[in-house]
Design an enzyme around this catalytic site. Structure first.
Site, PDB file in Angstrom:
ATOM      1  N   CYS A 225       0.813  -1.225   0.000  1.00  0.00           N
ATOM      2  CA  CYS A 225       0.000   0.000   0.000  1.00  0.00           C
ATOM      3  C   CYS A 225       0.841   1.268   0.000  1.00  0.00           C
ATOM      4  O   CYS A 225       0.304   2.365  -0.123  1.00  0.00           O
ATOM      5  CB  CYS A 225      -0.958  -0.005   1.187  1.00  0.00           C
ATOM      6  SG  CYS A 225      -2.035  -1.457   1.180  1.00  0.00           S
TER       7      CYS A 225
ATOM      8  N   HIS B  60      -8.965   4.188  -1.504  1.00  0.00           N
ATOM      9  CA  HIS B  60      -7.657   3.552  -1.363  1.00  0.00           C
ATOM     10  C   HIS B  60      -7.340   2.673  -2.571  1.00  0.00           C
ATOM     11  O   HIS B  60      -7.348   1.450  -2.494  1.00  0.00           O
ATOM     12  CB  HIS B  60      -7.626   2.733  -0.067  1.00  0.00           C
ATOM     13  CG  HIS B  60      -6.291   2.123   0.243  1.00  0.00           C
ATOM     14  ND1 HIS B  60      -5.089   2.603  -0.247  1.00  0.00           N
ATOM     15  CD2 HIS B  60      -5.952   1.044   1.012  1.00  0.00           C
ATOM     16  CE1 HIS B  60      -4.096   1.854   0.203  1.00  0.00           C
ATOM     17  NE2 HIS B  60      -4.583   0.905   0.955  1.00  0.00           N
TER      18      HIS B  60
END
Lengths: 386, 386
Positions: free
Chosen positions: B85, B334
């Site tokens: 991420c 996200h």
């Protein structure tokens, strides 16, 4: 910009089919070998760049922190870099830049791939993620197919022959006999290559590099730091990168990889040398035709004369310019993310008297050439014995 | 080391569920927006760094050359960087280093992810490639699970409450109402969060960031180059990176992410500032507890007081320090590889009067914080309005 040195290199476990080792274990073993050969401690390492292409194979992305943890230095920042089969040299490039810039003094580069535990069809599918999925893979193209198209174009335009391609394979298998870490230790003949089964004509099985498990690691540092540990410096004097349209159908010419020409030009300019100054080169022979094309695009031979050069023995270890003394991707093996780092290990070993019978006599300048897919990424690096 | 400037940023298509766009198309649109906002031509770009985590989702790795080709500059060298991420901020980091070092003058950073076309179970499986496969994922851990463990530890040690976590979500959803590119435009209450279904206790659905499709791009360049195009410079004044043991069971303390502390220390030192100097921060709120932990580890609040700070409104746009004015991962969305680049776009928009009603008044210094997995990679960057 500071001068950058390769302080050490290590392959760790022999490339090939790892029955018991996972990727993370193999990577850590290669890293530990490089660290030991450098004579440094892991805690001296300030950053880790990892070349790794097929995370899917072990369902493990983000492998940097795992390698750092295995080395006992979990807080060291890491980065995984993926540019298909050029992942290793892209990781090496960022290590070079970071040391040259003064961001870090001591950087570990690791390349790793573990892929032989999955079946060949799945592995081929994963490999094809590195090409253009929409315009190539989804339409049935695989890497042997696209390189076969390049081979046919080269044959048609320049008269390159299947025998000449076979001779690349024979040479690289011969060189690998003297590389204890090579995937294949098997002497072959031109007949063996020509009679091996057709994968994508004109490429036969023995024209193709294998799926290999493997790792490789190098320590990249400053001249000043390296001098504390060795008198035998291996300088990185040139670095060039370029790309080209990923999908083959978008290109004007299939007989050349323009990205190689561009990356080489940049690397030669930085190094202040010409192709004729290079004593040996580790080039990206994922298929035999790829080596022939590379030796032309890198300026070692005139365009169209790469096949003839092999035939005349010019690329053998005792030839005009030794190409792939390690055995190359064809015979040393092709653990994707490790391949580009392994090329640098070969340079370091050659320049440190560790190459045994595959030593290129009197070599002072070496070049590495690593290709992602059919040239979407090309990295060229040039090294000089200090 | 040269001074480095963010010349422009763009999100391109709104984050969320792209029904018709592929990743490559979204990435190119974000890049084109950044290029147009900079006022430059694509041919001025000398290198491209791409943050992209889940290549599996579209079966497309090695996406750099494809983006370069879509922009009409196929020969520009590219590199895909993957640190789960934190992929986007790792790509940004290398752009920063390369420009600071003088390797390139004009670099494009692109982050992209396209994931909503695959089912949630498969997407969750792919996401878990970013954690430790052997010690975490293979034993049934998923990201909500490991962050839930951190939440429980934080509740036990510091008395942090589910209501405080819910307030993070409420704040970020409120901020996102004013972000036209945010995944969610939905005002929620603490009750909504507490009553949403449990994913991994104490985390409920509204404590979790979503799977988003999205892209983001920034142009990174020198002060000298930027001055030709704008008077409103956004300087990168600090950059820090660190890691920590990837697997949660190997750590001493689950209430803190040590890599954040280390990366922040390095970034603050480079910038020559202290946490109290930061006017707003985009932090990695993949789960609400992650924002609370981050605001402590970054030094904005004392350890254990992050929950109370939210309760007291200190992290609202008009609070002591605005946290996630964009809406954060929770509500802006996200799209993994794009997230870290999107944070920089938010800083650039804030500093260029383009943030509308989410503008942090009088902000001069901003910080971005992007986490890979549970801290295996953490990147912190600090920016100053010129």
């Amino acid at each position: 910009m500071r001068k950058v040195v390769v302080l050490s290199g290590g392959i760790g476990p022999r490339w090939g089919r790892w029955e018991k080792l996972t990727g993370r274990e193999g990577a850590a073993l290669a890293a530990k070998e490089a660290i030991e050969r450098a004579g440094i401690e892991p805690r001296q390492i300030q950053a880790i760049f990892v070349g790794n292409a097929l995370a899917e194979a072990e369902k493990q992305g983000h492998i940097g922190p795992i390698i750092a943890t295995e080395l006992g230095i979990p807080e060291v920042p890491t980065m995984r870099i993926e540019t298909a089969c050029a992942s290793g040299s892209s990781a090496f490039r960022e290590a070079f830049v970071n040391v040259a810039a003064g961001i870090y003094d001591v950087v570990l580069v690791v390349g790793v791939e573990k892929v032989t535990h999955i079946d060949v069809i799945t592995a081929t599918t994963y490999f094809a993620y590195g090409m253009d999925q929409v315009y190539e893979a989804r339409n049935g193209a695989s890497f042997p197919g696209v390189y076969a198209a390049m081979a046919v174009a080269h044959m048609n335009k320049y008269g390159t022959t299947e025998e000449q391609m076979a001779l690349v394979s024979v040479k690289n298998h011969t060189n690998a006999l003297h590389n204890p870490k090579a995937h294949f230790h098997k002497k072959i003949t031109v007949e063996d290559v020509l009679k091996s089964r057709v994968i994508a004509w004109p490429l036969k099985l023995y024209d193709c590099s294998p799926f290999s498990d493997g790792a490789a690691a190098v320590i990249v540092t400053t001249e000043e730091f390296a001098r504390k540990y060795t008198d035998n410096l291996v300088y990185v004097i040139g670095s060039g990168r370029a790309g080209v349209q990923m999908a083959l159908p978008e290109r004007d010419d299939l007989t050349s990889i323009k990205a190689t020409t561009l990356a080489a030009r940049e690397a030669y300019r930085m190094a202040g040398i010409e192709p004729k100054d290079v004593d040996f080169a580790e080039v990206h022979d994922c298929f035999t035709i790829a080596e022939i094309i590379a030796t032309e695009d890198l300026g070692f031979f005139k365009k169209g004369e790469g096949g003839k050069a092999v035939e005349e023995g010019l690329t053998q270890i005792d030839g005009k310019i030794a190409i792939n003394p390690s055995g190359g991707l064809k015979a040393k093996g092709h653990p994707v993310g490790a391949t580009g780092v392994g090329q640098v290990v070969e340079v370091w070993e050659q320049f440190n008297g560790l190459a045994g019978k595959r030593t290129v006599p009197g070599a002072e300048i070496a070049l590495t050439h690593n290709v992602g897919a059919t040239g979407g990424t090309v990295n060229v690096h040039i090294f000089r014995r200090g």
